[in-house]
Write an enzyme that holds these catalytic residues in place. Sequence first.
Site, PDB file in Angstrom:
ATOM      1  N   LEU A 175      62.329   0.745 -26.829  1.00 58.05           N
ATOM      2  CA  LEU A 175      61.398   1.712 -27.415  1.00 58.05           C
ATOM      3  C   LEU A 175      59.992   1.526 -26.876  1.00 58.05           C
ATOM      4  CD1 LEU A 175      62.564   1.687 -31.150  1.00 58.05           C
ATOM      5  CD2 LEU A 175      63.026   3.437 -29.426  1.00 58.05           C
ATOM      6  N   GLY A 176      59.666   0.333 -26.458  1.00 53.41           N
ATOM      7  CA  GLY A 176      58.324   0.080 -25.947  1.00 53.41           C
ATOM      8  C   GLY A 176      58.071  -1.412 -25.828  1.00 53.41           C
ATOM      9  N   GLY A 194      54.552  -4.369 -25.698  1.00 56.59           N
ATOM     10  CA  GLY A 194      53.116  -4.561 -25.836  1.00 56.59           C
ATOM     11  C   GLY A 194      52.794  -6.031 -25.946  1.00 56.59           C
ATOM     12  N   GLY A 195      51.567  -6.306 -26.414  1.00 56.62           N
ATOM     13  CA  GLY A 195      51.110  -7.678 -26.505  1.00 56.62           C
ATOM     14  C   GLY A 195      51.888  -8.513 -27.505  1.00 56.62           C
ATOM     15  N   GLY A 200      55.229  -8.101 -28.214  1.00 51.96           N
ATOM     16  CA  GLY A 200      56.609  -8.296 -27.798  1.00 51.96           C
ATOM     17  C   GLY A 200      57.252  -6.988 -27.391  1.00 51.96           C
ATOM     18  N   LYS A 238      62.084  -5.784 -33.095  1.00 52.41           N
ATOM     19  CA  LYS A 238      60.971  -6.276 -32.280  1.00 52.41           C
ATOM     20  C   LYS A 238      61.177  -7.751 -31.970  1.00 52.41           C
ATOM     21  CE  LYS A 238      56.674  -5.023 -32.408  1.00 52.41           C
ATOM     22  NZ  LYS A 238      55.241  -4.759 -32.737  1.00 52.41           N
ATOM     23  N   ASP A 256      45.386  -4.314 -37.163  1.00 52.52           N
ATOM     24  CA  ASP A 256      45.594  -3.693 -35.855  1.00 52.52           C
ATOM     25  C   ASP A 256      46.002  -2.230 -36.038  1.00 52.52           C
ATOM     26  OD1 ASP A 256      45.695  -3.464 -33.108  1.00 52.52           O
ATOM     27  OD2 ASP A 256      47.731  -4.244 -32.930  1.00 52.52           O
TER      28      ASP A 256
END
Length: 460
Positions: free
Chosen positions: A24-25, A27-28, A30, A46, A140
């Site tokens: 799905l994506g 980032g910083g 994981g 995740k 965040d």
Amino acid sequence: MTASSALRGSDPAFIGPYRIVRRLGAGGQGIVYLGTDDAGTQVAVKVLRPEIAADETTRSRFAREVAIAQRVASFCTAQFLAADLWSDPPYIVTEYVDGPSLQEEVARNGPRTGAALHRLAVGTATALTAIHEAGLVHRDFKPGNVLLGADGPRVIDFGIARALDATATVSSQVVGTPAYMAPEQIKGAEIGPAADVFAWGAVVAFAATGRSPFAADSTHAVLYRVIGGEPDIAGVPDPLRALVARCLAKEPAERPTMREVLMWLLGSADSPDRETGPRSHAVAARRRSRRTLYAAVAGAAVLALAGGAALWLTNGAGSAAKETGGGTTAGRATTVARTTSSPQVSTPSRLPRTLTGVWEGVLAQSNGTNRPMTVVIRPNARTLVSYPSLGCAGLLTVVRRDADGQFVLRETIVKGTKCTRQGRLTMRPGDGKLLLTYFPNGSGDEMAYSATATLYRKGV
């Protein structure tokens, strides 16, 4: 399936008991995968950075944060389902929201306007209010952490940023996105719920204009503008712009709380002013309206008494601000599961005097709408309830008090036609708040409807 979402050779086929379908994506924090459980239900898995599991202290702290996050009401958030921080690799599992992020949607289709912008503002403010009431700070909140599902916006990744802070010195990374970080977050000062209020203002400005109010050519310039520059919110429509401006105040104490923001968005607070802000208006409004609130709700009850007091004494329970017909709609993830009642230990005729006062909050309905709710608890008198946006008012009557301290109430709506007349409420007093769950009386499709609310006592 696009190339960017296809599994790679290094990706696992299973993570814990979850079969991995695609990416799905990343980032910083994981990599996020789409997975399925044994029943075929889709979930978001995740996989966290390896340093999260580097030592027992970090794992234990992260586990505590996740346990708190699992208590957050799920009507505007992606609900936490499971976590295994002792696995290799460590992972968390949340509800899968099938929809683009706000970041992607604005990039693809441009800024949001009109009712769509207002719904986004209300949905995200509701989510952050629920997160704060669970004792968490998101830390965040940004356009990439707002997913636009078919049933409205959902906030994700709450409850883990604080745990990630513990590993920031190891990874040499700053937890947060500069253009949506509060000044105190950048300065390394203490971070509280006010940081999320700042981020909310920046996110709403982005949704309305397509850019961060602190956009600049470099990260250094962005940080400088956040700390000392004026936000660019010229494209945010009035009157929302004044509220966003107050949320972007440099000093945390000058910002409204998320609950105050939400109440203003729902129409139960004065319009914000740049000099005084929603918080000052809310305080003034509380003092001005206390007498009129008692009079209005009590007046409705008196009028109803003149026309049919017997209705109040029936065994039917009242309704919690459900619009006629709304309860037959199977709602979002807010539906509250029925549980077996706790043992009955007493049947008091009144609520405790310690709860005396005017209580206000937002009723989150499983049909996807939110309504302001007011309960007036008076010593030696009947408890009154009203739903101002629907023009409904009525009476709450104690049925019993369970062994765990929870009150079971019946509600009778005696004024207004947009609310179901009868229903059942449970009320659990908390630390300065009342936690309510509502079901209508009846059977069949009607029982698919439910609602929850957290009410707070108004100040003197």
